[in-house]
Each structure stands twice: as C-alpha cells, then as structure tokens.
Design a protein around this motif. Structure first.
Motif, mmCIF file in Angstrom:
data_model
loop_
_atom_site.group_PDB
_atom_site.id
_atom_site.type_symbol
_atom_site.label_atom_id
_atom_site.label_comp_id
_atom_site.label_asym_id
_atom_site.label_seq_id
_atom_site.Cartn_x
_atom_site.Cartn_y
_atom_site.Cartn_z
ATOM 1 N N GLY A 217 0.812 -1.211 0.000
ATOM 2 C CA GLY A 217 0.000 0.000 0.000
ATOM 3 C C GLY A 217 0.846 1.262 0.000
ATOM 4 O O GLY A 217 0.557 2.229 -0.733
ATOM 5 N N ASP A 218 1.926 1.258 0.803
ATOM 6 C CA ASP A 218 2.801 2.427 0.854
ATOM 7 C C ASP A 218 3.509 2.658 -0.476
ATOM 8 O O ASP A 218 3.745 3.803 -0.881
ATOM 9 C CB ASP A 218 3.839 2.256 1.967
ATOM 10 C CG ASP A 218 3.209 2.352 3.348
ATOM 11 O OD1 ASP A 218 2.047 2.799 3.429
ATOM 12 O OD2 ASP A 218 3.859 1.959 4.334
ATOM 13 N N ALA A 219 3.892 1.571 -1.165
ATOM 14 C CA ALA A 219 4.542 1.702 -2.476
ATOM 15 C C ALA A 219 3.596 2.354 -3.477
ATOM 16 O O ALA A 219 3.991 3.236 -4.258
ATOM 17 C CB ALA A 219 4.984 0.331 -2.976
ATOM 18 N N LEU A 230 11.330 6.497 -2.592
ATOM 19 C CA LEU A 230 10.568 5.894 -1.490
ATOM 20 C C LEU A 230 9.731 4.723 -2.003
ATOM 21 O O LEU A 230 9.626 3.686 -1.337
ATOM 22 C CB LEU A 230 9.671 6.947 -0.845
ATOM 23 C CG LEU A 230 8.821 6.472 0.337
ATOM 24 C CD1 LEU A 230 9.720 5.955 1.468
ATOM 25 C CD2 LEU A 230 7.924 7.604 0.843
ATOM 26 N N ALA A 231 9.157 4.895 -3.191
ATOM 27 C CA ALA A 231 8.371 3.808 -3.771
ATOM 28 C C ALA A 231 9.234 2.585 -4.013
ATOM 29 O O ALA A 231 8.808 1.442 -3.771
ATOM 30 C CB ALA A 231 7.721 4.272 -5.079
ATOM 31 N N LYS A 232 10.498 2.807 -4.460
ATOM 32 C CA LYS A 232 11.399 1.678 -4.697
ATOM 33 C C LYS A 232 11.761 0.973 -3.390
ATOM 34 O O LYS A 232 11.836 -0.257 -3.334
ATOM 35 C CB LYS A 232 12.670 2.166 -5.392
ATOM 36 C CG LYS A 232 13.641 1.032 -5.750
ATOM 37 C CD LYS A 232 14.875 1.557 -6.420
ATOM 38 C CE LYS A 232 15.769 0.408 -6.831
ATOM 39 N NZ LYS A 232 16.113 -0.514 -5.744
ATOM 40 N N GLN A 233 11.948 1.735 -2.325
ATOM 41 C CA GLN A 233 12.274 1.123 -1.029
ATOM 42 C C GLN A 233 11.132 0.231 -0.543
ATOM 43 O O GLN A 233 11.354 -0.884 -0.074
ATOM 44 C CB GLN A 233 12.591 2.223 -0.007
ATOM 45 C CG GLN A 233 13.874 2.983 -0.282
ATOM 46 C CD GLN A 233 14.081 4.128 0.682
ATOM 47 O OE1 GLN A 233 13.323 4.296 1.633
ATOM 48 N NE2 GLN A 233 15.109 4.942 0.429
ATOM 49 N N HIS A 234 9.903 0.731 -0.655
ATOM 50 C CA HIS A 234 8.757 -0.081 -0.237
ATOM 51 C C HIS A 234 8.589 -1.303 -1.146
ATOM 52 O O HIS A 234 8.231 -2.391 -0.669
ATOM 53 C CB HIS A 234 7.480 0.769 -0.256
ATOM 54 C CG HIS A 234 7.374 1.722 0.891
ATOM 55 N ND1 HIS A 234 7.271 1.300 2.208
ATOM 56 C CD2 HIS A 234 7.363 3.081 0.923
ATOM 57 C CE1 HIS A 234 7.180 2.357 2.999
ATOM 58 N NE2 HIS A 234 7.236 3.457 2.249
ATOM 59 N N SER A 235 8.836 -1.133 -2.435
ATOM 60 C CA SER A 235 8.737 -2.271 -3.354
ATOM 61 C C SER A 235 9.768 -3.333 -3.028
ATOM 62 O O SER A 235 9.488 -4.540 -3.083
ATOM 63 C CB SER A 235 8.911 -1.794 -4.799
ATOM 64 O OG SER A 235 7.855 -0.941 -5.184
ATOM 65 N N ASP A 236 10.985 -2.903 -2.677
ATOM 66 C CA ASP A 236 12.021 -3.858 -2.275
ATOM 67 C C ASP A 236 11.600 -4.615 -1.014
ATOM 68 O O ASP A 236 11.899 -5.810 -0.860
ATOM 69 C CB ASP A 236 13.343 -3.121 -2.030
ATOM 70 C CG ASP A 236 13.971 -2.617 -3.327
ATOM 71 O OD1 ASP A 236 13.572 -3.120 -4.406
ATOM 72 O OD2 ASP A 236 14.834 -1.718 -3.255
ATOM 73 N N ALA A 237 10.896 -3.912 -0.108
ATOM 74 C CA ALA A 237 10.408 -4.587 1.104
ATOM 75 C C ALA A 237 9.355 -5.633 0.740
ATOM 76 O O ALA A 237 9.318 -6.724 1.321
ATOM 77 C CB ALA A 237 9.826 -3.553 2.075
#
Length: 1122
Positions: A217-219, A230-237
């Motif tokens: 959801g955050d991504a 930030l979107a890439k960091q959440h996607s990596d998570a």
C-alpha cells in the motif's frame, strides 16, 4: 581511598580500550593482507597474519567480540567489515556457550544495532547486508525458546522503523527458513532449532501478512505522489517479504498460509506486474507440496489447495484475454479448466463452471443482438456477485470465435455434458458415477441456482453440438426410466432426477427448434425415440408420476411437430390421473394443470381430439372420478384448446359438449328454490357439504370456461360479433346472482342473529384475509384444493364463501367483457337486488371487492343506453352507503383514533393491531370508492361535456349565452346523469367534500377526474345549484385540502383546480372571492393584486402559478407545484 581506587579502575579501562583499539587496527591490517593475498593467484598467504587472526578467534571470547564489533564500523574498508562480520558469526556459531547470559544479550543488542545502522544507509553494500543477516540468523539458532521470542520481537521492532530496515529483517526470516530446509535435506537432527521455528511460525506469518499489506500500500501511495526513491524502497520490502514467504512455502504446513491470510495477500498481488512473478511462484510452490498422509492434516491440506485452485481458476477466467491470440496456450488452458470441471471435489468443479458458462455464451451468442446480455434466458442471468466479473471479461474479447469453437470438439463437449448431467441431482442416483455431489452446506435455493447454471451450460453446449447434446440427454433419460423400475432407491431422488432432465430438455428444445436444417431432422429422429420411451413408461409413485408429467410438458415442441402424438399424450395424461388414488391430491391436480399448460402451448394440434376429450371428461365427472379442483382445471385446458379450434361455429359446438351437463344441473329450479330463495335455505345449504362442493366447482367451471375462451382471443376467428359463450350466459348468471343475493343478506342484523354459531364464526374476517394483499384472496383458492368436511365446519364455510366471492366476481368480470351479450343476459333489477339490497350491512372488505371486481368494470363497459336502467339503480344505493359509512368512520378515526369499521367488531387480536387493521380497511374502501368515481368521470364516458378551450375567453368574462342545458347532457355524460339524480348527487358531492378532509392523499388524487368533470359542468351548463356548490363548497374544500400533509404530492393538481374555479366562476358568482377573503392571511388588497395578475394573462399555466403564490400567502404555508 575510594576515589583513588576509581581513578585506578578508570585508568585501567582507558588503557584496556586503547589496547583493544590498537589490537583492532592490527587485526584490520592482517585481514587486508589475508584478503589481498587470497585475491592474488600468484602470491602466497601471509601465514603470520592468518595465524594471528586465528589466535584472536580462538583466544579470549570477550576480546574476539570487542575487536569484531570495532571492525564492522563504517570507518573500516568493506573487506575488513565483512571479515569482521564473519568473525562474529564464528563467535555465535562455535563459542556462544562460553558467554554468560548478560554477554549474550549484549552481543544480541549490538548485532541488531549493527543491522539497523547497515539498513539505514541506502548506499550500504549488499555484501555487508548479507553478512549482517547471517549473523542475526545464527543468533536465532542458538537461543532457547524464550530468548528466541525476544529476538523475534526485536526483529519486528526493527522492521517497523522503515522499508530499508524491514527488508533486512525479512532477510533474516528467509535465511532461517533456508537453514531449516538444509536441515531437512541433510536429515540433520536439530530439534531445538526446528521446534522454535515451528512454534514461532504463526507469529511470523501474521507479521509477514501485515508487512506485505503495509509496504504494498505504501509503495502505491508513494508512486501516486511521485516519490520514486521511497516507492522503490517499499517495493524492495514487498519483494523481500515475498521471498521470505516463498522460502517458508517449501516446508511450513500448508493450511497455515490460508489461516493467516497469506494466500489472500499473494492473490491480491497477481494483478501487479511488478510482483506477480513472485506471487505466482508462491502458488506454484504451495501446489507442488505433497499431501500429508494422516486424515486430519490431509483434509486441512485439501481445503487450502482447493481454495488456491479456485483462485487460479478465477484468475484465468477473468484474464482469458491475455492468451486469447495464443492457440497453443488456449488449448492447454481449456484442458486445465476441463480438468477442474471434471474434478471430484465440488468446489473446484463449481468455480470452473462459471468459466465454461461465460466462454460458451460468448462463443454461441450474438453479441450484437438486441438486449444482449440482458435478454431473457441469457447466461448473464446465472452470474451473480463476483462471478459477474468472469462473465463481463468475455464481453471484451475481440473475434476469434471460430478458432476457439474448433477446440470445443466432440470429445470435450461430451465430457462437459457427462459431468453436467451427473451433477444435476442434489441426491446421488446409482448411475455408476463416483462424483462427490454438492456440499451439505448448500441450501435448497443455492442448489437450485447451481442447477440452473448447469442447465444453461447444457443448453449452450447442445446448441454448439446439438446431436451430442440430445443424444446424451436421451440416453440418460432412458437409463433413468429403466433404473426406476428396478431400483429400491427413494422415489424423491428419482423424481428430482427426472425433473432435472425435463428442465434440461425444455432448455435445449427452446434453443434448437429454430431451424429446419439437416441437423433438425436428425434431432427429430432422436426425440421421436425419446418420446416413445417416455410415453411407454409406467410408474406408481405419485412423486415420480408428477415428474413424468413434467417431462411430457417439456416435450411440447416435439408434440407440436408430430400431431399424431397429441392423442397419445392425452390418453397418457388421463391414464396417469386415474391411476392415482384419491389420497394423491397434489399429484392428480398437477396432472390437470399440466394438461392445461400443454393445451395452451400445443395450439391447434389438440383440435381433432376435442370431442373425445369432452366425452371423457363428462363421463369421469358423472362417475365421480374427479377430485375437487380437478374438473375445473381440465375445463380450462379444454377451453384453451377450443379457443384455437378455428371457426366460431366449431367453437360453440365444442363448448356445448362440455357445458351441457353442467347446464342441466345448474339451472334446476329445485335447488335454487330450496337453498337460494331465503337465508334459512342457505343455512341448510351450509350443512350440505357435497352440494357446497358442487356449487363451488360449477362456478369454477364457468370461470375456467370464460378464461380459456379468451386465452387466445387474438387468434379467434370472430368474423361475427357474437362471443362463442354468448348463448350460455343467460343460464350461467341468474343462479349466480341469486347466490350473491342470499350471501349478502346474511349481513343483515335480522338475519345474522338467527344464524348458527359456526356460520357467524365463518363470516368473521380470518387471519389469512388480514395477511393477504389489500384484503384480496388469491384467485388460486378455488383452483386449488377446496374441500369440505362431512358436516361443513366454520372454516370450511369461510373458505367456501371466499371461494364463491372470488370466483363469482371473476365470472361476472369476464362476462362484462363480452359486451352487449352480458347486458341481454341479465335483469338489471336482479343485479341491483343481489348487490345493494343489503349494502347497508355489508362489511368494508366485501364492498371494496364488489367495487373493484364488478362495479368498476361494469361502469367502464356499460353502453350509454343501459346507464339509467342498470347503473343508476346499482350506483345510487352503493355510493350513498359508502359516503355515509366512510364519513362516520373517518370522523371517528380523526376525533377518537378509532375507525370502528364493521369488519372488526368481534376482533380479538389486541387493540394496537385492531386500530391498524381498522385504518387499513377504511383506507382501502375510501380508495376504491374514489377510484369508482374516477372511472365514472372517464372522458370516454363523458363525451358530451362541453369543452372549456373552445369558448374560453367568453366563459371567463361571464358570457351566459354559451351555457348548455344540463339535462340534455345525460345521454352522453355519465357524471351528468348521476348528478341529475337528487339523492345520488347529494351523496357524491358530500363524499367529494369530505374526502378532501381525510388524511389519505391517494383518495384525493383518485378524485381529480371527478373534480374536473364537476367543475367543467358547473362552468359550461345552466345548473345554478351545481355552480353554487363548486364556487363555494368545493372551492373551499380544495383550498383546505392543501393544508393536509398527506396531500403534499397532490398540491399541483389541487392548485390547478382552484385556479380554474376562480378564473371561470368568479365573474358570475361572488362565492370564490368570499371564500378567499375568509382565509386567515389574505387581505382585500391581496385579493385585488391576485385578480390584477390573473387579468394580465390567459395562459392556464401562468394562472396556476399566480394562484399558487396567492394560496401560499393566504394559508401561510409553502405550496409546491410542478
């Protein structure tokens, strides 16, 4: 002294720290030597450096810990940091037990701090991240359960710091899972590690679910805000989370993934192009797991796998367009979906059913046809809820029908039909199948919906492969018929199976019998054989016989195309009817009703058999072979056939065949004189149950005859105006009117007090009547199973009275529709006597039924030359009584809160319910009466009313030379005729005034046509008394009705009437101005302004708007109009 000791200790600590850092620098240099030497292919390793490092590793464990943590700091080169991490892993793995618990906790805390620091730097090298993950994972494998749980909480806490920290924390779980897999593969015994991991698995899965949901959801949110990094960091998570889940999927108990909603989360990611590969990998891995051997675990495993397969079926169905142009992929997918459809597990089969329905509807339907996909019988009717998404997905496909239809070959169609027919029954029939049928959780309605879907699929497949479809259906029917004769299975199972096949047959025939191709002739051969099998079948169980009859009904298209078969069907129906004992009432009546449906559908095919059918019915009736309701139902079938027989003379001859025996009994004067001439005779009738039964059956025959005769009136060859039943009304109706007259006389107080208790009880309103819609009894009553006990108890008599009223009024209604024939068949005095002689004592519900069922239709169709002789004697006492009775009840209701209607004077159901029922009965009669006045005022019954528009200007200015003679209009204006009768006119005018004060807007609205006619007569004729009434009384009543809340929706009509009265009558009469000046808020100046505004326009719409504004001011309310 103490201070000196502290100083010594502090000095020692500084010196120790300094020594540790010095040692760390030395070890760092040695590590670089070792790493650089090992990276060269030609130099030898510095043995001294390696030996020194090994001595640190095997030396003091505290020194090893301190040096290692110093060397993982960012100030050191990456090679040093990674090597130091491996030294910490060595410590945890091989020397952990040498540490005390406090030291272990310190190292654990330091390790998590290290992981947090490593994660916080987006530029941190992957190698360092990996080694840190390994370090923390090693600690999990060393701790006991309590400390393991503490470490997990630390891991959860770390993951909550952000997406970078969550990614590393998830890496730890993945590493732990991989270690577990290694243990399993190498068959190593490490019970402590496996036990802790299994114990913590529920918490881990809940945590993974929450992380997956959060970071996905955050991504998406970061993307929407264009926060790319930030979107890439959440996607990596999210990716790290999926990797951890997929690792766990290889060994964790499968049901856990459903229980903790991992399955749902991964399914939701299948639509994401970024994560769908890993999500698909989850489903691939979990579906490849071996099924547990023990029963409990196996059942849980099955439940989860079925749920996942259902998701996959739905995914494939809703995304079919993705492979639509790939013929190889489509062929493989169809094969897979067929496997699901054939699967012995119901859930998998059920989910794939929607795919096949959507696909076949797309392939076999004309998408450009009118009303597609909402036409009647379309597959869209059986798609509900989320399944509608599957259906809609096929509507977006573009072309390619022919190629896919080639894939639906004979073999595939046969397999789908086999499964569909096998699963068509709720209860398993011994037909050789091992399928598990619908689950026990299916309610009856749910199964009916499922069965309906199967039948639609059978129809669609059969329309594509008609020979295969009809052959399968025929063979299954023949096998079922044979099984019934030799099996001892419950009859209800076989009846349901036969009924399911008949429904499938009807569905197939409806679609197939549309062309005359070569396939059509082949179908005829198949169906001809099936027809003979069904016709020759003989059953004894009532349930199976009913299903047998239903199957014959389904074969109507075949019967219509084979006229020679009609006689055989009639003979079969009567053979089935007479084979059943009297106790099988429902089955017998069902046969009669089925014969009616068959007759209506078969058109002229039955015509040659009319005489034989009439003779057979007459003979069986005389022999007493028919049960109550059966004969009347067969009469309807007979007249339905007769209506399609052709020439009028032939119809009349056919009617006479059946009605003559009835006429002989009905017209006998003996029974009429004995039972219908006086109330005491009727009391004796109520003790004669067989005669009561005979009378109600005879009236039902009349109704069915009239109904059947008018069934296909458009196809009647009526070159002459005489109705086929015209010659029969003269003997049908007089005894019926006598019957109504004596029944209505029972309400008279002088008669009522002499009635037996059971008859008095029977006359009270029953609970069934209170529940029925608007107090009307369903017309199915007399057609169904009306019976009397030998003595005729109160309930029998009540049902009989209701049946007579309901059916008798229907007979009169149908007779009125014949036109002139009806009026020459009755005596106007007898009609008036039958219905108005005791009108003052009749209950509200009976008066309402009289108005709605007979008087209203009579008014509409009565010719003008019969108005004075027939309508006036009927309407005068009826409307006079209604006015008085309704005024009394409404006055009581508005003043005292009780309507005191006669129907409920002996009611014992509680005061609250009594008040509610009284109001309902009062409103019902009020609306029926006002609706009757509306019918009387219909334009077609008042063609003589002068038009206002023709001489509007002259009439507005008071021109009296244009006024018509009121009495001259009576011949072509029913309203004029009624108003010329003094008593009737007074009652009707009083009713119209009083209705304006009643709190029922529908009653007021119904009177609008009557108001218009009366106002029009007052304006255009020379009737001064009527003009006085309209200008004063009616004008005031209409204005006051605007203040009643229930008339808020009538305000536009009421204001229009008021405007018309003032505009046309104020020039000739002072009353309109006097009425307005009597209103509380209107001054003379306001009135002058109103008149001035009216004088400036001649448009009725503007005059109405001006009147609305004036009345709003005069009444002090806001009146809204159109």
């Amino acid at each position: 002294m103490l201070m000196k000791e502290d100083l010594v200790k502090g000095k020692d600590m500084i010196e120790a720290e300094s020594e540790t850092k010095t040692l760390a620098r030395t070890v760092a240099r040695q590590i670089l030597l070792v790493v650089s030497d090992s990276s060269s292919s030609h130099s030898t390793v510095d043995e001294a450096a390696l030996t020194s490092i090994e001595s640190i590793k095997t030396g003091n464990v505290e020194v090893l810990s301190q040096v290692s943590f110093l060397l993982v700091e960012k100030v050191w080169p990456l090679q040093v940091r990674i090597y130091a991490s491996k030294m910490l892993q060595y410590l945890v793995k091989l020397r952990w037990d040498e540490l005390c618990s406090s030291e272990q906790m310190d190292i654990s805390s330091a390790s998590f701090e290290l992981m947090s620091e490593v994660a916080s730097d987006p530029c941190e090298e992957c190698g360092m991240k990996s080694e840190t993950i390994t370090l923390v994972a090693e600690m999990f494998e060393k701790e006991d359960l309590e400390m393991w749980q503490e470490l997990f909480l630390s891991l959860v806490s770390l993951s909550s710091q952000g997406p970078l920290q969550a990614e590393l924390a998830l890496g730890v779980v993945k590493r732990l899972s991989e270690h577990h897999i290694d243990y399993i593969k190498e068959e190593l015994e490490d019970n402590k590690h496996r036990h802790h991991l299994l114990q913590g698995l529920p918490d881990i899965l809940v945590w993974l679910h929450d992380l997956l949901e959060k970071h996905f959801g955050d991504a998406r949110n970061a993307e929407a805000r264009e926060k790319v990094e930030l979107a890439k960091q959440h996607s990596d998570a999210v990716i790290a989370c999926l990797n951890a889940i997929n690792s766990l999927t290889e060994w964790a108990p499968v049901p856990y993934f459903a229980e903790y909603k991992i399955v749902d989360q991964c399914a939701s990611l299948l639509s994401s192009s970024e994560f769908c590969r890993l999500a698909c990998m989850f489903f691939k891995l979990i579906c490849s797991r071996e099924r547990p051997t023990d029963a409990t675990s196996g059942a849980e495993f099955d439940s989860t796998i079925i749920r996942i397969c259902k998701m996959m079926v739905s995914l494939g169905s809703t995304n079919f367009q993705c492979i639509f142009t790939d013929s190889i992929a489509i062929a493989l997918f169809l094969e897979q979906m067929l496997g699901f459809f054939e699967h012995y597990k119901f859930d998998l089969h059920y989910e794939s059913l929607f795919f096949w329905l959507g696909l076949m509807d797309y392939l076999t339907s004309d998408l450009n046809a009118p009303n597609y996909p909402h036409r009647k019988g379309a597959a869209s009717e059986v798609f509900t809820g989320s399944a509608s998404e599957i259906f809609n997905s096929f509507r977006h496909l573009d072309g390619g029908k022919k190629d896919i239809l080639l894939l639906i070959d004979d073999e595939l169609a046969s397999k789908i039909l086999d499964v569909s027919f096998q699963r068509l029954n709720k209860n398993e029939i011994p037909d050789g199948t091992n399928l598990s049928l619908e689950p026990s959780k299916f309610e009856y309605q749910e199964f009916c919906q499922y069965q309906k879907r199967l039948i639609v699929l059978i129809r669609l497949i059969s329309s594509h492969k008609p020979i295969i479809g009809t052959t399968k259906l025929s063979s299954r029917t023949v096998i079922l018929i044979k099984n019934i004769s030799v099996s001892s299975a419950p009859a209800i199972h076989y009846a349901a199976a036969l009924k399911g096949l008949s429904t499938a047959l009807e569905s197939i025939l409806r679609r197939l019998f549309r062309d005359s191709s070569q396939v059509h002739s082949q179908l005829h051969e198949i169906f001809e054989g099936l027809f003979q099998e069904v016709l020759n079948a003989n059953f004894t169980e009532p349930l199976i016989i009913s299903a047998h009859v239903e199957y014959l009904n389904a074969m109507v298209p075949i019967i219509k195309s084979s006229p020679d078969a009609v006689g055989s069907v009639i003979d079969k129906m009567f053979a089935l009817l007479t084979s059943l004992p009297p106790a099988s009432k429902r089955a017998r009546l069902y046969i009669c009703l089925s014969l009616t449906r068959l007759a209506k559908a078969a058109d002229k095919s039955f015509t040659p058999h009319l005489k034989g059918l009439a003779d057979k019915m007459t003979r069986l009736q005389r022999e007493g072979a028919f049960l109550p309701g059966e004969h009347s139902s067969l009469v309807e079938a007979f007249f339905a056939m007769t209506s399609a027989s052709g020439a009028q003379t032939q119809q009349q001859d056919s009617f006479a065949l059946l009605l003559e025996p009835v006429r002989e009994q009905w017209t006998q004067p003996e029974w009429q004189n004995e039972y219908l001439s006086t109330p005491s005779g009727f009391i004796q009738l109520c003790s004669n149950a067989p005669l009561m039964q005979s009378i109600v059956n005879t009236v039902a025959v009349f109704k069915q005859a009239l109904t059947g005769c008018t069934f296909k009136k458009r196809k009647l060859n009526m070159s002459e105006t005489i109705h086929p039943l015209a010659c029969h009304l003269s003997w049908m109706l007089p005894p019926l009117l006598k019957l109504f007259r004596v029944i209505n006389s029972l309400s008279s107080p002088a008669v009522y007090q002499t009635l037996p208790t059971k008859l008095q009880t029977a006359m009270k309103i029953a609970e069934a009547e209170l529940r029925s819609d608007k107090g009307n009894q369903s017309r199915k009553l007399t057609k169904a199973l009306f019976t009397c006990s030998s003595g005729g108890n109160a309930n029998d008599i009540r049902n009989w009275l209701r049946a007579i009223r309901d059916t008798g009024y229907r007979v009169l209604n149908l007779s009125v529709a014949m036109g002139e024939t009806f009026y020459t068949s009755i005596d106007a005095n007898e009609v008036a006597a039958a219905f108005t002689e005791n009108i003052c004592w009749m209950e509200f519900r009976h008066i309402k039924l009289l108005i709605n069922s007979f008087v209203g239709p009579l008014v509409i169709s009565c010719p003008a030359d019969k108005w004075e002789s027939l309508l006036e004697p009927l309407l005068s006492p009826l409307l006079t009584h209604c006015q008085r009775a309704l005024d009394s009840s409404w006055t009581s209701l508005l003043r005292e809160g009780r309507a005191n209607v006669p129907d409920l004077r002996s009611f014992e159901g509680g005061e609250t319910k009594l008040i509610q029922l009284e109001r309902q009965l009062l409103i019902d009669l009020s609306r029926s009466t006002s609706d009757l006045l509306s019918k009387i005022s219909a334009p077609e019954l008042n063609t003589g009313l002068p038009s206002l528009m023709k001489h509007s200007d002259q009439l507005v200015h008071g021109e009296t030379s244009l006024l018509k003679d009121f009495d001259s209009l009576k011949s072509n204006s029913l309203v004029s005729l009624l108003l010329s009768c003094r008593d009737l006119a007074d009652s009707v005018m009083q009713f119209s005034l009083q209705a304006c004060t009643w709190r029922d807007g529908i009653t007021t609205f119904n009177l609008r046509c009557f108001f218009i006619s009366v106002i029009q007569l007052a304006i255009t004729t020379n009737n001064g008394e009527l003009r006085e009434f309209v200008a004063k009384d009616l004008f005031n009543a209409l204005i006051m009705s605007l203040t009643i809340d229930e008339n808020v929706n009538n305000s536009s009509v009421l204001v229009g009437l008021c405007s018309e009265i003032f505009v046309y009558l104020s020039p000739r009469h002072p009353a309109p101005r006097q009425v307005l000046l009597s209103l509380p808020c209107l001054t003379p100046d306001d009135l002058r302004e109103y008149e001035k505004a009216l004088a400036e326009t001649s448009e009725p719409k503007k005059q109405k708007q001006i009147t609305r504004s004036m009345l709003s001011l005069a009444l002090g309310i806001n009146i809204k109009t159109d």
